[in-house]
Structure formats: structure tokens, C-alpha cells
Motif scaffolding. Sequence first.
Motif, PDB file in Angstrom:
ATOM      1  N   LEU A   1      -7.791  31.584  27.699  1.00 43.99           N
ATOM      2  CA  LEU A   1      -6.609  32.344  27.322  1.00 43.99           C
ATOM      3  C   LEU A   1      -6.714  32.846  25.894  1.00 43.99           C
ATOM      4  O   LEU A   1      -6.331  33.979  25.582  1.00 43.99           O
ATOM      5  CB  LEU A   1      -5.352  31.484  27.501  1.00 43.99           C
ATOM      6  CG  LEU A   1      -4.004  32.211  27.383  1.00 43.99           C
ATOM      7  CD1 LEU A   1      -3.883  33.273  28.458  1.00 43.99           C
ATOM      8  CD2 LEU A   1      -2.858  31.217  27.474  1.00 43.99           C
ATOM      9  N   SER A   2      -7.253  32.013  25.007  1.00 44.51           N
ATOM     10  CA  SER A   2      -7.381  32.402  23.603  1.00 44.51           C
ATOM     11  C   SER A   2      -8.336  33.577  23.420  1.00 44.51           C
ATOM     12  O   SER A   2      -8.252  34.320  22.436  1.00 44.51           O
ATOM     13  CB  SER A   2      -7.875  31.211  22.773  1.00 44.51           C
ATOM     14  OG  SER A   2      -9.145  30.761  23.246  1.00 44.51           O
ATOM     15  N   GLU A   3      -9.256  33.759  24.370  1.00 46.48           N
ATOM     16  CA  GLU A   3     -10.213  34.864  24.296  1.00 46.48           C
ATOM     17  C   GLU A   3      -9.672  36.123  24.955  1.00 46.48           C
ATOM     18  O   GLU A   3      -9.959  37.235  24.512  1.00 46.48           O
ATOM     19  CB  GLU A   3     -11.519  34.453  24.974  1.00 46.48           C
ATOM     20  CG  GLU A   3     -12.222  33.277  24.304  1.00 46.48           C
ATOM     21  CD  GLU A   3     -13.404  32.794  25.110  1.00 46.48           C
ATOM     22  OE1 GLU A   3     -13.406  33.007  26.341  1.00 46.48           O
ATOM     23  OE2 GLU A   3     -14.323  32.204  24.522  1.00 46.48           O
ATOM     24  N   VAL A   4      -8.901  35.936  26.012  1.00 43.20           N
ATOM     25  CA  VAL A   4      -8.452  37.073  26.810  1.00 43.20           C
ATOM     26  C   VAL A   4      -7.227  37.760  26.206  1.00 43.20           C
ATOM     27  O   VAL A   4      -7.110  38.988  26.241  1.00 43.20           O
ATOM     28  CB  VAL A   4      -8.143  36.622  28.257  1.00 43.20           C
ATOM     29  CG1 VAL A   4      -7.509  37.752  29.047  1.00 43.20           C
ATOM     30  CG2 VAL A   4      -9.422  36.151  28.938  1.00 43.20           C
ATOM     31  N   MET A   5      -6.306  36.985  25.634  1.00 45.10           N
ATOM     32  CA  MET A   5      -5.053  37.560  25.149  1.00 45.10           C
ATOM     33  C   MET A   5      -5.256  38.614  24.053  1.00 45.10           C
ATOM     34  O   MET A   5      -4.587  39.655  24.080  1.00 45.10           O
ATOM     35  CB  MET A   5      -4.115  36.456  24.665  1.00 45.10           C
ATOM     36  CG  MET A   5      -3.482  35.653  25.792  1.00 45.10           C
ATOM     37  SD  MET A   5      -2.661  36.690  27.037  1.00 45.10           S
ATOM     38  CE  MET A   5      -1.371  37.449  26.044  1.00 45.10           C
ATOM     39  N   PRO A   6      -6.136  38.413  23.083  1.00 45.03           N
ATOM     40  CA  PRO A   6      -6.351  39.489  22.101  1.00 45.03           C
ATOM     41  C   PRO A   6      -6.826  40.780  22.757  1.00 45.03           C
ATOM     42  O   PRO A   6      -6.407  41.876  22.359  1.00 45.03           O
ATOM     43  CB  PRO A   6      -7.424  38.900  21.172  1.00 45.03           C
ATOM     44  CG  PRO A   6      -7.245  37.429  21.282  1.00 45.03           C
ATOM     45  CD  PRO A   6      -6.876  37.193  22.720  1.00 45.03           C
ATOM     46  N   TYR A   7      -7.696  40.646  23.755  1.00 43.81           N
ATOM     47  CA  TYR A   7      -8.186  41.833  24.475  1.00 43.81           C
ATOM     48  C   TYR A   7      -7.032  42.539  25.166  1.00 43.81           C
ATOM     49  O   TYR A   7      -6.881  43.761  25.066  1.00 43.81           O
ATOM     50  CB  TYR A   7      -9.248  41.411  25.495  1.00 43.81           C
ATOM     51  CG  TYR A   7      -9.708  42.537  26.392  1.00 43.81           C
ATOM     52  CD1 TYR A   7     -10.749  43.380  26.005  1.00 43.81           C
ATOM     53  CD2 TYR A   7      -9.099  42.775  27.627  1.00 43.81           C
ATOM     54  CE1 TYR A   7     -11.163  44.414  26.817  1.00 43.81           C
ATOM     55  CE2 TYR A   7      -9.508  43.806  28.438  1.00 43.81           C
ATOM     56  CZ  TYR A   7     -10.536  44.622  28.033  1.00 43.81           C
ATOM     57  OH  TYR A   7     -10.930  45.660  28.839  1.00 43.81           O
ATOM     58  N   LEU A   8      -6.196  41.774  25.883  1.00 45.57           N
ATOM     59  CA  LEU A   8      -5.071  42.373  26.589  1.00 45.57           C
ATOM     60  C   LEU A   8      -4.069  42.975  25.612  1.00 45.57           C
ATOM     61  O   LEU A   8      -3.446  44.003  25.905  1.00 45.57           O
ATOM     62  CB  LEU A   8      -4.391  41.324  27.475  1.00 45.57           C
ATOM     63  CG  LEU A   8      -5.226  40.806  28.649  1.00 45.57           C
ATOM     64  CD1 LEU A   8      -4.481  39.703  29.387  1.00 45.57           C
ATOM     65  CD2 LEU A   8      -5.577  41.939  29.598  1.00 45.57           C
ATOM     66  N   GLY A   9      -3.902  42.338  24.460  1.00 42.38           N
ATOM     67  CA  GLY A   9      -3.015  42.888  23.447  1.00 42.38           C
ATOM     68  C   GLY A   9      -3.482  44.241  22.959  1.00 42.38           C
ATOM     69  O   GLY A   9      -2.680  45.171  22.788  1.00 42.38           O
ATOM     70  N   ARG A  10      -4.791  44.379  22.737  1.00 43.64           N
ATOM     71  CA  ARG A  10      -5.338  45.669  22.306  1.00 43.64           C
ATOM     72  C   ARG A  10      -5.155  46.721  23.386  1.00 43.64           C
ATOM     73  O   ARG A  10      -4.875  47.881  23.109  1.00 43.64           O
ATOM     74  CB  ARG A  10      -6.814  45.527  21.934  1.00 43.64           C
ATOM     75  CG  ARG A  10      -7.053  44.694  20.682  1.00 43.64           C
ATOM     76  CD  ARG A  10      -8.474  44.860  20.174  1.00 43.64           C
ATOM     77  NE  ARG A  10      -9.473  44.396  21.123  1.00 43.64           N
ATOM     78  CZ  ARG A  10      -9.934  43.160  21.191  1.00 43.64           C
ATOM     79  NH1 ARG A  10      -9.453  42.239  20.372  1.00 43.64           N
ATOM     80  NH2 ARG A  10     -10.868  42.819  22.057  1.00 43.64           N
ATOM     81  N   ARG A  11      -5.336  46.318  24.645  1.00 42.72           N
ATOM     82  CA  ARG A  11      -5.132  47.282  25.728  1.00 42.72           C
ATOM     83  C   ARG A  11      -3.679  47.734  25.788  1.00 42.72           C
ATOM     84  O   ARG A  11      -3.397  48.893  26.076  1.00 42.72           O
ATOM     85  CB  ARG A  11      -5.519  46.666  27.075  1.00 42.72           C
ATOM     86  CG  ARG A  11      -6.963  46.230  27.234  1.00 42.72           C
ATOM     87  CD  ARG A  11      -7.951  47.382  27.333  1.00 42.72           C
ATOM     88  NE  ARG A  11      -8.334  47.945  26.060  1.00 42.72           N
ATOM     89  CZ  ARG A  11      -9.134  47.324  25.177  1.00 42.72           C
ATOM     90  NH1 ARG A  11      -9.607  46.123  25.417  1.00 42.72           N
ATOM     91  NH2 ARG A  11      -9.448  47.915  24.060  1.00 42.72           N
ATOM     92  N   ALA A  12      -2.754  46.816  25.547  1.00 39.06           N
ATOM     93  CA  ALA A  12      -1.335  47.182  25.577  1.00 39.06           C
ATOM     94  C   ALA A  12      -1.019  48.188  24.470  1.00 39.06           C
ATOM     95  O   ALA A  12      -0.280  49.155  24.689  1.00 39.06           O
ATOM     96  CB  ALA A  12      -0.471  45.936  25.442  1.00 39.06           C
ATOM     97  N   ILE A  13      -1.588  47.957  23.267  1.00 39.47           N
ATOM     98  CA  ILE A  13      -1.375  48.904  22.173  1.00 39.47           C
ATOM     99  C   ILE A  13      -2.010  50.246  22.504  1.00 39.47           C
ATOM    100  O   ILE A  13      -1.414  51.305  22.308  1.00 39.47           O
ATOM    101  CB  ILE A  13      -1.966  48.342  20.864  1.00 39.47           C
ATOM    102  CG1 ILE A  13      -1.175  47.113  20.415  1.00 39.47           C
ATOM    103  CG2 ILE A  13      -1.969  49.406  19.765  1.00 39.47           C
ATOM    104  CD1 ILE A  13      -1.773  46.394  19.233  1.00 39.47           C
TER     105      ILE A  13
END
Length: 268
Positions: A228-240
Motif C-alpha cells: 500500500l505504501s508503494e501503490v498509494m503515491p502512484y495512484l495519487g499522482r494519477r488522480a492529480i
Amino acid sequence: MMRIFNKLPAAPRGSWFGEPKKVPKEDVGVQPLVYATYQAYLRRTPEYLGQSINAARKEGYSLGVKLVRGAYHPHELVAHPSTSATADASLASPTTSTSLSISPDPFPPVWQKKADTDARYNACVKTLVAAVRDDTQVRAPGQAPTIGVLFGTHNWTSAGLIVDELIKQGLATARGTEGGVVEVGDAVAERVTMGQLYGMTAALTSHLVDRIRPSSPFVIKYIPYGRLSEVMPYLGRRAIENKSVLGNGAAEEERRRAAAEIWVRIFG
């Protein structure tokens, strides 16, 4: 990496007795193994893409291209001295500062307006579809493709342009009225893919699946995996990156579709 792992099989040579050597079965129809990401929001991308296509042709390896818009736009503007004062720092990392910029140019390495990024993405679409067309014309059936493209986009306009360019370049066949079913054959399906992130723009993905009739999987959903700690930053960037396509009620529609799918899976 591509020069090593995407190296194309050498053309078969004739033996002393005049009979051509057979190409090993495992070398026939091999697609690119390694892909590089080309971000349309970078000013250099159109020129760099053209250079990459020419280099792959000259050096005999298959070019793998993942074309996206880009996800670090706020960080680049905050980091560059020419735009740091006016950039929205709330969208970038708290640790980002102008000292992180390595660009010697007077302008940031990214386009400042989204419309400019959109225009470059669409220009790259045309460049890549033309390269695929050229490849299908010079490579015989069964020969390894010299280019493979994944168009990563959640943008309806760009997705429509990709399909329209395939039709325009003679790589796909439209059936019926404008906006109707489009047939894609083997030569194109093994070179081109369209993809969206799982959980985003499901309506666009469903539209493309309903419209396009390929001989093999052509529209995909890609899923990041890991801790989760690795995936959430990626998903956050995609959301932005995709905030523009989730506005005007689009996010609400995505939630409605997700709820409907959950309901169907639980209650049938």
C-alpha cells in the motif's frame, strides 16, 4: 535496454548451396519486451520520439512506446526558477524547491498549459500511427514488429483521435455510420494497445471495447500492484494527472458505476 532485449532477429541468409536459412520459430512475431514511457507534457517529447523511431530502425531493434500525458507537472513548475513564484505549490511535494531543478533552460521542461500538452499528445499519436503504418507495409506477415505502442489515456478526445487515425491511415476499417464499429486486424492488434487505469474512466473503456472489433486484446485496464505504501503515491499522482477528466460530474459517475458493479456481483 531496448537495444539489448528488443533486438530484432537477423535477416535469414542463404547457405553456400543457395537455400535460405529458416528463421527460428521463437523469433517470429515477437513483440517488444521493453517499453519506455514518453510523456507529452515534456517539451522535448515530440523531437525525442522522432529520434527514437529513427534510432530503432537504424540499429535493428523494436521500439516499445508507452505514450502518456505526464504526472509531475506541478512539481516541475514549482522546481523551476522561472515558474516557482506563480505555481500552485499545494499540488507538489512539500519538499520540492527550486534547488531541485536541473534544467539550464529559461523555461521549465514541461508545457505550462494543459492545452499545449493535449496538442503534443495528439501530435505524437499521429506520429506513432504513421510509424505503425510504415511498419506494416515493410514487414511481411510473421515477421517481428519493429514498433509496439501503448496509448495510455483517459481523455475521450485523444482516444477518438487514435481510432480515427487508424482508420485514416488504412489500419482499421469503419463499419456503418461515423462513430460506429471499427475492425482492427492482426497486423495492427499486435502493434497497438489502448489502456486506462483500472478504476478510472470505465465509461471510456467500455465505449472503446464496444466500438472496436480487434482480432486480439486491444483495449486493456492496467493495475498497479505492491504494498500500500508503494501503490498509494502512484495512484495519487494519477488522480492529480486526471483531475480534468474527473470533473464536471465524471467522478460521481465513476462512483455510480462502481456501486452498480458491486451490487451486481453481490446480488446478481
